[in-house]
Design a protein around this motif. Structure first.
Motif, PDB file in Angstrom:
ATOM      1  N   GLY A 143      -4.907   6.168  14.833  1.00 45.24           N
ATOM      2  CA  GLY A 143      -4.660   7.662  14.332  1.00 45.24           C
ATOM      3  C   GLY A 143      -5.669   7.872  13.123  1.00 45.24           C
ATOM      4  O   GLY A 143      -5.413   8.899  12.328  1.00 45.24           O
ATOM      5  N   CYS A 144      -6.440   6.937  12.604  1.00 39.50           N
ATOM      6  CA  CYS A 144      -7.309   6.981  11.602  1.00 39.50           C
ATOM      7  C   CYS A 144      -8.355   8.198  12.142  1.00 39.50           C
ATOM      8  O   CYS A 144      -9.211   7.872  12.688  1.00 39.50           O
ATOM      9  N   LEU A 245       9.193   5.813   8.541  1.00 39.62           N
ATOM     10  CA  LEU A 245       8.443   6.860   9.168  1.00 39.62           C
ATOM     11  C   LEU A 245       7.743   6.163  10.505  1.00 39.62           C
ATOM     12  O   LEU A 245       7.465   4.843  10.378  1.00 39.62           O
ATOM     13  N   GLU A 246       8.188   6.687  11.821  1.00 38.34           N
ATOM     14  CA  GLU A 246       7.760   6.212  12.796  1.00 38.34           C
ATOM     15  C   GLU A 246       6.291   6.492  13.181  1.00 38.34           C
ATOM     16  O   GLU A 246       5.611   7.421  12.886  1.00 38.34           O
ATOM     17  N   GLY A 247       5.375   5.341  13.930  1.00 38.68           N
ATOM     18  CA  GLY A 247       4.079   5.655  14.481  1.00 38.68           C
ATOM     19  C   GLY A 247       3.223   5.363  13.399  1.00 38.68           C
ATOM     20  O   GLY A 247       1.911   5.480  13.525  1.00 38.68           O
ATOM     21  N   GLY A 248       3.602   4.902  12.157  1.00 39.27           N
ATOM     22  CA  GLY A 248       2.413   4.552  11.436  1.00 39.27           C
ATOM     23  C   GLY A 248       1.956   3.137  11.264  1.00 39.27           C
ATOM     24  O   GLY A 248       2.363   2.331  12.249  1.00 39.27           O
ATOM     25  N   LYS A 262       2.953  -0.560   4.508  1.00 40.92           N
ATOM     26  CA  LYS A 262       4.148  -0.483   5.109  1.00 40.92           C
ATOM     27  C   LYS A 262       5.076  -1.209   4.361  1.00 40.92           C
ATOM     28  O   LYS A 262       4.930  -2.281   4.003  1.00 40.92           O
ATOM     29  N   PHE A 354      -4.752  10.476   8.277  1.00 36.26           N
ATOM     30  CA  PHE A 354      -3.918  10.065   9.000  1.00 36.26           C
ATOM     31  C   PHE A 354      -2.705  11.021   9.173  1.00 36.26           C
ATOM     32  O   PHE A 354      -1.943  11.051   8.404  1.00 36.26           O
ATOM     33  N   VAL A 356      -0.351  11.200  11.087  1.00 31.94           N
ATOM     34  CA  VAL A 356       1.182  10.793  11.098  1.00 31.94           C
ATOM     35  C   VAL A 356       1.835  10.871   9.739  1.00 31.94           C
ATOM     36  O   VAL A 356       3.070  10.921   9.818  1.00 31.94           O
ATOM     37  N   PHE A 357       1.205  10.954   8.704  1.00 31.09           N
ATOM     38  CA  PHE A 357       1.992  11.038   7.532  1.00 31.09           C
ATOM     39  C   PHE A 357       2.456  12.396   7.050  1.00 31.09           C
ATOM     40  O   PHE A 357       2.920  12.657   6.004  1.00 31.09           O
ATOM     41  N   LYS A 359       4.472  13.932   8.590  1.00 31.40           N
ATOM     42  CA  LYS A 359       6.051  13.809   8.690  1.00 31.40           C
ATOM     43  C   LYS A 359       6.647  12.861   7.710  1.00 31.40           C
ATOM     44  O   LYS A 359       7.987  12.859   7.802  1.00 31.40           O
TER      45      LYS A 359
END
Length: 443
Positions: A143-144, A245-248, A262, A354, A356-357, A359
C-alpha cells in the motif's frame, strides 16, 4: 493532554539503610542497570524522583533497531538484539517485543547506494538486512505510494511497548531484591576519602559504595551540582498514537516526513521522520562550541524556538546543598506540549503515501525531551574524578532499543566484570581529551 499512560509501579515504603549500588533514574537505562546488578547478587536501590518510566522512556517511538545507527553503537545494539527476545520471559512481565522489521525509505539512487555501504557495518553480525526494491519492497510495505526507489530493511529489528517496558524491568529487579523507590529524588552524594559513600534523598540517606546516574534529560543538572560538566542538551519530539487500524503494515517505516510502527493493541505510533524542536536555553550558549560540529549533520532537522523554557532553566537552581530541596522535587516529570502543527503535517504526508491511514483515528498525542550529547553517542562510563560514581545518560534518542544492553554494560563496569562490548566509545572523558565530537551516520 498529558503524556502516555504508563503501567504504574508502586514504590517501596521503606528506605534501605545501606546497599551496594544506588541507581538514580527510573527510565529504561536505570531499570536495566538495576536488573543486571541485582542478577549479579548486589544489593541495589533505584531512586526515581517521579514515577518509573514517566519521561522519555515511555514517550519514544518504541523502535528496537540496529539499522541506521552510529557505527560506534552497533556492537552494543547487537547485544541488545540478543537480549530483547528473552526479556519478557526473564522478568515475567510483558514488554511487547516483536521482531517485525524496520524499513528506511530510499528516495534516490544516492540513498540506495548509501544503504548498500551502510550494510557493511552489519556484515560481521550475520543479520537479515539489505536493500529491497520492486516486489520485495512491496511485500514488506503493501500500500505504499511514496515515490521511492526502494528501502533498507532489517528483519532482525523490532518493536516493543515503551509504556510497559521500564515498569516491567523495574518489577523484575524488585523480584531479585532491588528496592524500587518512587517519589524519591536524590539531592546529592556524600563521600568518604574522596569516594562515594552515600546518597542523600528527600526521604533520607542511603549508604552505598557506588552510584549510577541514569537521569536522562536531568543528568547534566545533577552532575553539575557535583562539579562535573556533562555536555547535554534537550530536543523536543512529538508523537501520536491511533486506535486499532485494520490493513496497515506490520513492519515499521521511516521516511523524511513521517514514521510509524504498529502497536500491540493494533494501533500505530506515528511521528515526523525528522522534525524536532530545540528550545533555546542558557545551556545552548554555554555548550555551543561543543555542539557546532554536530550542526552540519542535523541543522535541517532542528527547529529552534525561543520561549518560556529559557526563563525556566535560567531561574532553576544549579547548585544546592544536600539538606535543601532540589530542583527534582519541584518538577517530578517533564511533560512538554506536543506540536500539533508537526502532527498535522505528519498525518497529511502519511495519508498521501499510505492511504490506509486515512481511516486512522488519532486517540492521543504527546511530546518528550530527548537528551542529546555533542556526538549523539551515550555516556556509559565511570567518572574518574569521583571514584564510585558512574553515568549512563545521553542516549540521544536511541536509548529505548539499546537500553537492556546499556544496563548490562553499566553493571559490568560497576562490578569490574569483563564488559560485553568495548566501552571505549562511551567513555565520559572523550568530551575533554581532544576527541572530535561529531555524529557518524556510517556512510
Amino acid at each position: 493532554m498529558p503524556g502516555p499512560r504508563v503501567t504504574p509501579v508502586h514504590g517501596d515504603e521503606t528506605l534501605p539503610e545501606k546497599v551496594d549500588v544506588v541507581v538514580i533514574g527510573g527510565g529504561i537505562a536505570g531499570t536495566s542497570t538495576a536488573l543486571e546488578l541485582s542478577d549479579m547478587g548486589l544489593r541495589v536501590a533505584l531512586c526515581e524522583k517521579g514515577g518509573i518510566g514517566q519521561e522519555q522512556s515511555s514517550r519514544n517511538w518504541g523502535w528496537v533497531r540496529i539499522s541506521r545507527r552510529d557505527p560506534r553503537e552497533i556492537p552494543l545494539m547487537a547485544e541488545a538484539l540478543r537480549m530483547w527476545p528473552g526479556l519478557t520471559a526473564r522478568i515475567g512481565r510483558e514488554t511487547g517485543f516483536r521482531r517485525s522489521g524496520i524499513m528506511f525509505a530510499g528516495r534516490t539512487d544516492k540513498e540506495m547506494a548509501d544503504y548498500e555501504r551502510w550494510a557493511e557495518h552489519l556484515r560481521p553480525y550475520q543479520l537479515d538486512c539489505g536493500v529491497l526494491s520492486g516486489a520485495e519492497f512491496d511485500a514488506v510495505m503493501p500500500g505504499c505510494r511514496e515515490p521511492v526507489k526502494g528501502g533498507f530493511f532489517t528483519a532482525a529489528d523490532g518493536r516493543a511497548e515503551p509504556q510497559l517496558t521500564a515498569p516491567a524491568i523495574a518489577e523484575g529487579a524488585r523480584d531479585r531484591g532491588a528496592a524500587i523507590l518512587t517519589e524519591c529524588a536524590v539531592r546529592g552524594i556524600e563521600t568518604s576519602g574522596g569516594a562515594v559513600s552515600a546518597v542523600v534523598t528527600e526521604r533520607g540517606t542511603i549508604a552505598c559504595d557506588a552510584v549510577v546516574l541514569a537521569g536522562g534529560a536531568w543528568s547534566r543538572l545533577f552532575a553539575g551540582n557535583l562539579g562535573i560538566n556533562f555536555p547535554q542538551l534537550k530536543i523536543v519530539s512529538t508523537v501520536m498514537r491511533t486506535a486499532p487500524l485494520e490493513g496497515g503494515p506490520e513492519a515499521a517505516y521511516w521516511s523524511e516526513h513521517f514514521a510509524f510502527r504498529k502497536r500491540e493493541d493494533g494501533g500505530y505510533t506515528l511521528a515526523s521522520g525528522t522534525a524536532n524542536i530545540v528550545d533555546i536555553v542558557p545551556d545552548s550558549f554555554r555548550l555551543a562550541f561543543k555542539y557546532l560540529p554536530a550542526l552540519k549533520h542535523q541543522w535541517r532537522d532542528l527547529r529552534l524556538r525561543f520561549g518560556p523554557r529559557f526563563a525556566q532553566e535560567a531561574t532553576c537552581a544549579r547548585n544546592w546543598r544536600n539538606d535543601e530541596a532540589s530542583p527534582f522535587e519541584y518538577t517530578r516529570v517533564l511533560d512538554p506540549k506536543p506540536d500539533e502543527k508537526i502532527n498535522a503535517k505528519t498525518m497529511a504526508a502519511l495519508i498521501e503515501n499510505f492511504p490506509v491511514f486515512a481511516k486512522a483515528e488519532i486517540t492521543q498525542s504527546w511530546a518528550g525531551y530527548i537528551d542529546v550529547t555533542p556526538d549523539a553517542v551515550p555516556v556509559i562510563s565511570a567518572i574518574d574524578t569521583l571514584p564510585g560514581f558512574f553515568m549512563a545518560s545521553g542516549f540521544s534518542g536511541h536509548g529505548f532499543g539499546i537500553g537492556p544492553a546499556a544496563g548490562r554494560l553499566m553493571a559490568e563496569l560497576v562490578t569490574g566484570r569483563p564488559p560485553c562490548v568495548d566501552p571505549h566509545h562511551f567513555r565520559f572523558s572523550r568530551f575533554f581529551d581532544g576527541t572530535r565530537l561529531e555524529p557518524d551516520d556510517g556512510f
